[in-house]
Design a protein around this motif. Sequence first.
Motif, PDB file in Angstrom:
ATOM      1  N   ASN A   1     -19.684   9.190  -2.610  1.00 20.96           N
ATOM      2  CA  ASN A   1     -19.138  10.016  -3.680  1.00 20.96           C
ATOM      3  C   ASN A   1     -20.100  11.144  -4.048  1.00 20.96           C
TER       4      ASN A   1
ATOM      5  N   GLY B   1     -15.477   0.954  -4.172  1.00 24.18           N
ATOM      6  CA  GLY B   1     -14.430   1.288  -5.124  1.00 24.18           C
ATOM      7  C   GLY B   1     -14.893   0.999  -6.537  1.00 24.18           C
ATOM      8  N   GLN B   2     -14.149   0.156  -7.244  1.00 19.25           N
ATOM      9  CA  GLN B   2     -14.483  -0.196  -8.615  1.00 19.25           C
ATOM     10  C   GLN B   2     -15.161  -1.561  -8.719  1.00 19.25           C
TER      11      GLN B   2
ATOM     12  N   PHE C   1      -9.765  -3.317   2.169  1.00 15.84           N
ATOM     13  CA  PHE C   1     -10.855  -2.351   2.205  1.00 15.84           C
ATOM     14  C   PHE C   1     -12.204  -3.048   2.124  1.00 15.84           C
TER      15      PHE C   1
ATOM     16  N   CYS D   1     -14.371   6.165  -2.426  1.00 17.96           N
ATOM     17  CA  CYS D   1     -14.514   4.722  -2.643  1.00 17.96           C
ATOM     18  C   CYS D   1     -15.922   4.206  -2.403  1.00 17.96           C
ATOM     19  N   TYR D   2     -16.883   5.103  -2.116  1.00 20.64           N
ATOM     20  CA  TYR D   2     -18.255   4.669  -1.864  1.00 20.64           C
ATOM     21  C   TYR D   2     -19.183   5.245  -2.935  1.00 20.64           C
TER      22      TYR D   2
ATOM     23  N   THR E   1      -7.039  -3.411  -1.739  1.00 25.33           N
ATOM     24  CA  THR E   1      -8.440  -3.555  -2.131  1.00 25.33           C
ATOM     25  C   THR E   1      -9.118  -4.655  -1.331  1.00 25.33           C
TER      26      THR E   1
ATOM     27  N   ALA F   1     -10.590   3.186   4.192  1.00 30.36           N
ATOM     28  CA  ALA F   1     -11.400   3.928   3.223  1.00 30.36           C
ATOM     29  C   ALA F   1     -10.755   5.276   2.939  1.00 30.36           C
TER      30      ALA F   1
END
Length: 226
Positions: free
Chosen positions: A122, A202-203, A176, A12-13, A173, A29
Motif C-alpha cells: 500500500n 487486508g484488514q 486470499f 491488500c498489503y 478473504t 490479491a
Amino acid sequence: MEISPIAIIDGCYPEKFGVPRQPRLVTSATAWVRLVPPYRSMDFIDGLLQFSHIWLVFGFHQNEWQGDAKVRPQRLGGNQKMGVLATRSPYRPNGLGLSAVEIVKIDADEVAIEIAGHDLVNGTPIYDIKPYIPFTDAILTASTTFAPAPPMVYEVKIHDDIAEKFASLPVATQDFIKDVISQNPRPVYHKNEDRVYGVSLGQWNVRFRWVEDHPEICGIEPLSTP
C-alpha cells in the motif's frame, strides 16, 4: 530527470512482509490504482478497457539502495550473490519496479483502476501505466536457468483453535489469506519451526508457523486502527 507519481496503490498489503515476490503468484490479491492530481482525469486512461492487462512502472518507496553491486536473491537461498541488475531485487540503483497485472474494472467517479494479481505494498507510487500487448510482450521462446519454474505452493492448514473463526470470514478473504501463506513468505534462511510469524493482510493480522512440511495459520485478529 525528475519523475513524480501519477497514481498510488491502495490495496491488500499494508506492509512489505507477505507481499508475493512476483506479480500474478497470488491472483486473488486486488488493489486500486488511484490516479492523483494533475493526472486524476479519465482522459488519461480513456481506452484502457480495450486491454485485459497493464504494466505498472512503480517505485520501491520503502527501500533504499546502499550502493551494493551484488545482492543475495531469495531464489538462491539468501546465501549466494548475483549482480543486482541480474535480479529482481527491490534494492536497486534507481528503485524502480515493473509489474504486469490484470484489469478488473475502472471506476470513473474515483478515476481508479481495480487490478488483480499484484505484488505492491500500500502507498506504492506508480510512475507510469502502459497497456500489455500479448503479441509483443509475451515472449514464448524466453528462457532462464535462474528461475525456470514458479515457486512451490504449499498446502495451508488451519489450527483447530481458530478453525471456526477462520471459517466465518468471507470466502474471498479466506482464499486470499491462504493464497499468500501458501507461497511461504518466510525468509528462506529461517529454519526454526517454533517461530510464529505475523503478517498484515487486508484488514487482518494473521499469525502462522511452519509445521513439518506445511504452513499452519494459528491466529487471526482484526488490524488495530489508529
